[in-house]
Design a protein around this motif. Sequence first.
Motif, PDB file in Angstrom:
ATOM      1  N   ASP A 112       0.835  -1.200   0.000  1.00 18.87           N
ATOM      2  CA  ASP A 112       0.000   0.000   0.000  1.00 18.87           C
ATOM      3  C   ASP A 112       0.871   1.251   0.000  1.00 18.87           C
ATOM      4  O   ASP A 112       0.636   2.186  -0.766  1.00 18.87           O
ATOM      5  N   LYS A 113       1.901   1.254   0.845  1.00 17.76           N
ATOM      6  CA  LYS A 113       2.819   2.400   0.921  1.00 17.76           C
ATOM      7  C   LYS A 113       3.502   2.649  -0.424  1.00 17.76           C
ATOM      8  O   LYS A 113       3.747   3.797  -0.805  1.00 17.76           O
ATOM      9  N   GLU A 114       3.767   1.563  -1.175  1.00 21.94           N
ATOM     10  CA  GLU A 114       4.436   1.672  -2.475  1.00 21.94           C
ATOM     11  C   GLU A 114       3.473   1.983  -3.618  1.00 21.94           C
ATOM     12  O   GLU A 114       3.869   2.020  -4.778  1.00 21.94           O
ATOM     13  N   GLY A 115       2.208   2.186  -3.293  1.00 20.64           N
ATOM     14  CA  GLY A 115       1.235   2.567  -4.308  1.00 20.64           C
ATOM     15  C   GLY A 115       0.653   1.407  -5.097  1.00 20.64           C
ATOM     16  O   GLY A 115       0.099   1.613  -6.180  1.00 20.64           O
ATOM     17  N   LEU A 116       0.774   0.189  -4.579  1.00 20.73           N
ATOM     18  CA  LEU A 116       0.283  -0.979  -5.308  1.00 20.73           C
ATOM     19  C   LEU A 116      -1.183  -1.304  -5.028  1.00 20.73           C
ATOM     20  O   LEU A 116      -1.750  -2.177  -5.667  1.00 20.73           O
ATOM     21  N   LEU A 117      -1.784  -0.603  -4.076  1.00 21.06           N
ATOM     22  CA  LEU A 117      -3.163  -0.934  -3.681  1.00 21.06           C
ATOM     23  C   LEU A 117      -4.119   0.253  -3.793  1.00 21.06           C
ATOM     24  O   LEU A 117      -4.885   0.538  -2.872  1.00 21.06           O
TER      25      LEU A 117
END
Length: 151
Positions: free
Chosen positions: A23-28
Amino acid sequence: MTYTVGEMAKLLGVTPSALRYYDKEGLLPFVERSSGGMRIFQEKDYEWLQIIQCLKDTGMSLRDIRRYIDLAMEGDATIQARLEIFQSRREAVREQMRQLQETLDLLDFKCWYYETARAAGTTAVPREMPPEEIPEQYRKARRQLKSIPQD
């Protein structure tokens, strides 16, 4: 039905911290949040998360996975680009499998080699064995070990 981070992580066989990291890496970007900011996973998110894990398992970088997700979120105009991503990953996995098969073949040969040496009481027996006496499935590995590649 909704799931907490812990529940979804358990279903996927990953740690909750892995999902938080994704989530932090923008995957969600598809994951909803409660009014208190907690992630709320839906059943539909499970497929997304499996695809993320699949791409990660192929060795794809998180940056490239995020690119795929961004393309998917854009819709049908990106179908060709998404197809090309999966075709590329498929070829990369086939190459990894080919390399792993070569590694397994060498390991199988060395197991045979040492089993034969153990039975004979010396490594001289398999080392000096003529190629035609080596079981067929191990000949290629032996040739590979004995041949120095030429440019």
